[in-house]
Design an enzyme around this catalytic site. Structure first.
Site, short mmCIF file in Angstrom:
data_model
loop_
_atom_site.label_atom_id
_atom_site.label_comp_id
_atom_site.label_asym_id
_atom_site.label_seq_id
_atom_site.Cartn_x
_atom_site.Cartn_y
_atom_site.Cartn_z
N ASN A 1 4.10 7.43 2.68
CA ASN A 1 4.90 8.42 1.96
C ASN A 1 4.25 9.79 1.90
O ASN A 1 4.95 10.81 1.85
CB ASN A 1 5.14 7.89 0.53
CG ASN A 1 5.66 8.96 -0.40
OD1 ASN A 1 6.82 9.33 -0.35
ND2 ASN A 1 4.78 9.49 -1.25
N ILE A 60 15.49 15.97 -2.30
CA ILE A 60 15.39 15.04 -3.43
C ILE A 60 14.66 15.82 -4.52
O ILE A 60 13.76 16.62 -4.21
CB ILE A 60 14.54 13.81 -3.03
CG1 ILE A 60 15.14 13.10 -1.81
CG2 ILE A 60 14.37 12.83 -4.19
CD1 ILE A 60 14.13 12.38 -0.97
N LYS A 95 7.47 15.97 11.34
CA LYS A 95 8.39 14.89 10.99
C LYS A 95 9.11 14.35 12.24
O LYS A 95 9.45 13.18 12.31
CB LYS A 95 9.39 15.37 9.93
CG LYS A 95 8.74 15.61 8.56
CD LYS A 95 8.27 14.31 7.91
CE LYS A 95 7.67 14.51 6.54
NZ LYS A 95 7.20 13.29 5.88
N ASP A 124 -8.32 12.27 -0.30
CA ASP A 124 -7.63 13.50 0.11
C ASP A 124 -7.39 13.41 1.62
O ASP A 124 -8.34 13.49 2.41
CB ASP A 124 -8.50 14.72 -0.24
CG ASP A 124 -7.79 16.02 0.11
OD1 ASP A 124 -6.80 15.98 0.87
OD2 ASP A 124 -8.21 17.09 -0.37
N TYR A 147 6.10 21.80 9.83
CA TYR A 147 6.57 20.61 9.09
C TYR A 147 7.63 19.88 9.90
O TYR A 147 7.60 18.66 10.04
CB TYR A 147 7.11 21.07 7.73
CG TYR A 147 7.67 19.94 6.88
CD1 TYR A 147 6.83 18.98 6.31
CD2 TYR A 147 9.04 19.85 6.62
CE1 TYR A 147 7.34 17.96 5.51
CE2 TYR A 147 9.55 18.83 5.82
CZ TYR A 147 8.70 17.89 5.28
OH TYR A 147 9.21 16.88 4.49
N SER A 170 11.90 16.85 -6.68
CA SER A 170 10.46 16.52 -6.73
C SER A 170 9.67 17.82 -6.72
O SER A 170 10.23 18.90 -6.54
CB SER A 170 10.04 15.66 -5.54
OG SER A 170 9.85 16.47 -4.40
N VAL A 194 0.87 -1.18 0.00
CA VAL A 194 0.00 0.00 0.00
C VAL A 194 0.90 1.22 0.00
O VAL A 194 1.81 1.32 0.83
CB VAL A 194 -0.90 0.01 1.26
CG1 VAL A 194 -1.79 1.24 1.28
CG2 VAL A 194 -1.74 -1.27 1.34
N1 LIG Z 1 11.30 15.89 -1.88
C1 LIG Z 1 12.10 16.11 -0.86
O1 LIG Z 1 13.10 16.83 -0.96
C2 LIG Z 1 11.81 15.44 0.45
C3 LIG Z 1 12.79 15.51 1.46
C4 LIG Z 1 12.54 14.90 2.68
C5 LIG Z 1 11.37 14.21 2.88
N2 LIG Z 1 10.43 14.16 1.90
C6 LIG Z 1 9.18 13.44 2.19
O2 LIG Z 1 8.93 12.49 1.17
C7 LIG Z 1 7.52 12.32 1.00
C8 LIG Z 1 7.16 12.46 -0.47
O3 LIG Z 1 7.57 13.74 -0.93
P1 LIG Z 1 7.62 14.13 -2.48
O4 LIG Z 1 8.74 15.06 -2.62
O5 LIG Z 1 7.57 12.92 -3.32
O6 LIG Z 1 6.25 14.94 -2.60
P2 LIG Z 1 5.46 15.38 -3.90
O7 LIG Z 1 6.31 15.29 -5.10
O8 LIG Z 1 4.83 16.68 -3.56
O9 LIG Z 1 4.31 14.25 -4.03
C9 LIG Z 1 3.32 14.18 -3.08
C10 LIG Z 1 2.37 13.02 -3.38
O10 LIG Z 1 1.37 13.03 -2.38
C11 LIG Z 1 0.08 13.22 -2.96
N3 LIG Z 1 -0.68 14.10 -2.11
C12 LIG Z 1 -0.42 15.41 -1.82
N4 LIG Z 1 -1.35 15.90 -0.99
C13 LIG Z 1 -2.22 14.89 -0.75
C14 LIG Z 1 -3.42 14.77 0.02
N5 LIG Z 1 -3.92 15.83 0.67
N6 LIG Z 1 -4.06 13.59 0.05
C15 LIG Z 1 -3.59 12.52 -0.64
N7 LIG Z 1 -2.48 12.57 -1.39
C16 LIG Z 1 -1.81 13.74 -1.45
C17 LIG Z 1 0.36 13.82 -4.34
O11 LIG Z 1 -0.59 13.45 -5.31
P3 LIG Z 1 -1.97 14.23 -5.59
O12 LIG Z 1 -1.59 15.65 -5.82
O13 LIG Z 1 -2.52 13.52 -6.77
O14 LIG Z 1 -2.77 14.01 -4.38
C18 LIG Z 1 1.68 13.15 -4.70
O15 LIG Z 1 1.43 11.86 -5.22
C19 LIG Z 1 6.86 13.34 1.92
O16 LIG Z 1 6.47 12.72 3.11
C20 LIG Z 1 7.96 14.34 2.20
O17 LIG Z 1 7.79 14.99 3.43
C21 LIG Z 1 10.63 14.75 0.70
#
Ligand SMILES: NC(=O)c1ccc[n+]([C@@H]2O[C@H](COP(=O)([O-])OP(=O)(O)OC[C@H]3O[C@@H](n4cnc5c(N)ncnc54)[C@H](OP(=O)(O)O)[C@@H]3O)[C@@H](O)[C@H]2O)c1
Length: 345
Positions: A149, A249, A220, A122, A216, A251, A62
């Protein structure tokens, strides 16, 4: 008598100092060796361990926040490793496209490959109805992996007093409450096999307190403590809980597009994360199951936790200046765009 006493005191002092010195050196040596071993040499738990080989339908993973960024990569890479995937996020169209990509790829593979199902939820507004939906989607399935995630950060660095109530509540609901409720919903489908993996996405913002991202950062840190407690509760039942620490990362969330040695792509990060389950990386001093799977992140975590101190004035001060600087750049960019817009008019 006095000179003898003086010599004895001197010997005792130098013995104490050399013992402290030796212990300090041994600790540093241990930290360096354990960092090198867990980051570059020892692999983590094999994902095969979390599969139920007897299940005719296969084992399900999941993944929340599955349509984009890291979640999308977790889905693709777990499907490649033979897990069926239940993909959850808000946008159904994006989830359907990903499910189709996974199913098409699976059809081409020799062993029949993975099934993919989707659920649009959501998490900022989810309640009993949505968690009931997830539960119904899992009925009859054997779940071996949960990837917690989904996460939300601040739109931009902002001091706490100016953080909107909406942003503050969404961050806590998505990062904390949704993670807990999804885990509570999924666990009954994992416990009967006495095996499973719960991988939760942490962040350096939780490893070290981060001014201008205070909500945030707190969310975490909450997940970090929760994961450690959960890991201790579930270990006797064969369930591995791990929190993956990450710096930046590429994204949508980080708004960084170009990868560097310090900022990996989502694909590279997830590959390390799935290969290093259970390894510490540089996250010393943090409880069971906290790890830093990507090598350059592990290096920084090692320096922060082992040298400068995760919550020291020095580390928090550097973090504060870094986010103030990011905010200044965001504001300058917005000003430039406003001025360019006015000129066009
Ligand atoms: N990127 C980084 O630099 C970084 C660093 C440290 C930790 N992280 C952690 O890694 C995880 C993933 O980050 P990411 O960078 O991959 O984020 P991202 O690119 O913004 O992707 C977020 C994902 O979550 C979904 N989402 C967002 N809001 C939502 C909601 N209200 N309900 C359900 N789904 C939702 C989005 O799809 P939809 O818009 O279709 O809902 C998307 O699939 C997070 O927990 C983040 O804190 C990221």
């Amino acid at each position: 008598m006095a000179p003898i006493l003086h010599v004895q005191q001197h010997t005792a002092l130098s013995l104490t100092l050399s013992t402290i010195g030796a212990l300090t050196l041994a600790t540093i040596f241990y930290q360096i060796v354990s960092f090198l071993l867990s980051t570059f040499i020892v692999s983590g738990h094999s994902l095969e361990k979390f599969k139920d080989k007897k299940s005719a339908d296969g084992t399900w993973a999941v993944i929340t926040g599955a349509s984009d960024g890291l979640g999308r990569q977790y889905a693709l890479q777990l499907a490649d490793k033979g897990f069926n995937v239940l993909l959850i996020s808000r946008t159904k169209a994006k989830l359907d496209a990903l499910a189709e990509e996974i199913s098409n790829k699976a059809k081409k593979s020799y062993d029949g490959g993975a099934q993919a199902e989707v659920l649009a939820v959501d998490f900022s507004t989810a309640g009993d109805e949505q968690y009931g939906q997830i539960e119904r989607a899992l009925k009859g399935k054997v779940v071996g992996v949960l990837i917690n995630n989904v996460g939300l950060s601040h739109d931009r660095p902002v001091v706490f007093s100016e953080t909107s109530l909406e942003e503050m509540e969404s961050i806590i609901k998505i990062n904390c409450l949704a993670t807990l409720r999804v885990t509570k919903t999924v666990l009954p489908f994992m416990l009967p096999q006495r095996r499973g993996l719960i991988l939760t996405m942490g962040s350096f913002a939780g490893l070290t307190p981060t001014p201008l991202l205070a909500t945030y950062s707190g969310s975490k840190a909450f997940l970090q403590a929760w994961n450690t407690a959960l890991a201790a509760e579930l270990a006797p039942q064969g369930i591995v809980c791990t929190l993956a620490q990450a710096y930046l990362i590429t994204s949508a969330m980080s708004k960084v597009r170009r990868p560097t040695w310090l900022i990996p792509t989502e694909k590279a990060f997830v590959k390390s994360s799935l290969a290093k389950i259970g390894n510490r990386g540089g996250s010393w001093g943090f409880g069971r199951g906290t790890g830093t799977p990507y090598w350059s992140h592990a290096l920084i975590a090692g320096v922060v936790t082992g040298v400068s101190g995760a919550a020291s004035d020095l580390t928090v001060g550097i973090n504060k200046r870094m986010h103030e600087d990011i905010l200044r750049r965001v504001l300058r960019k917005e000003k430039r765009e406003r001025e360019a817009g006015k000129k066009k008019e």
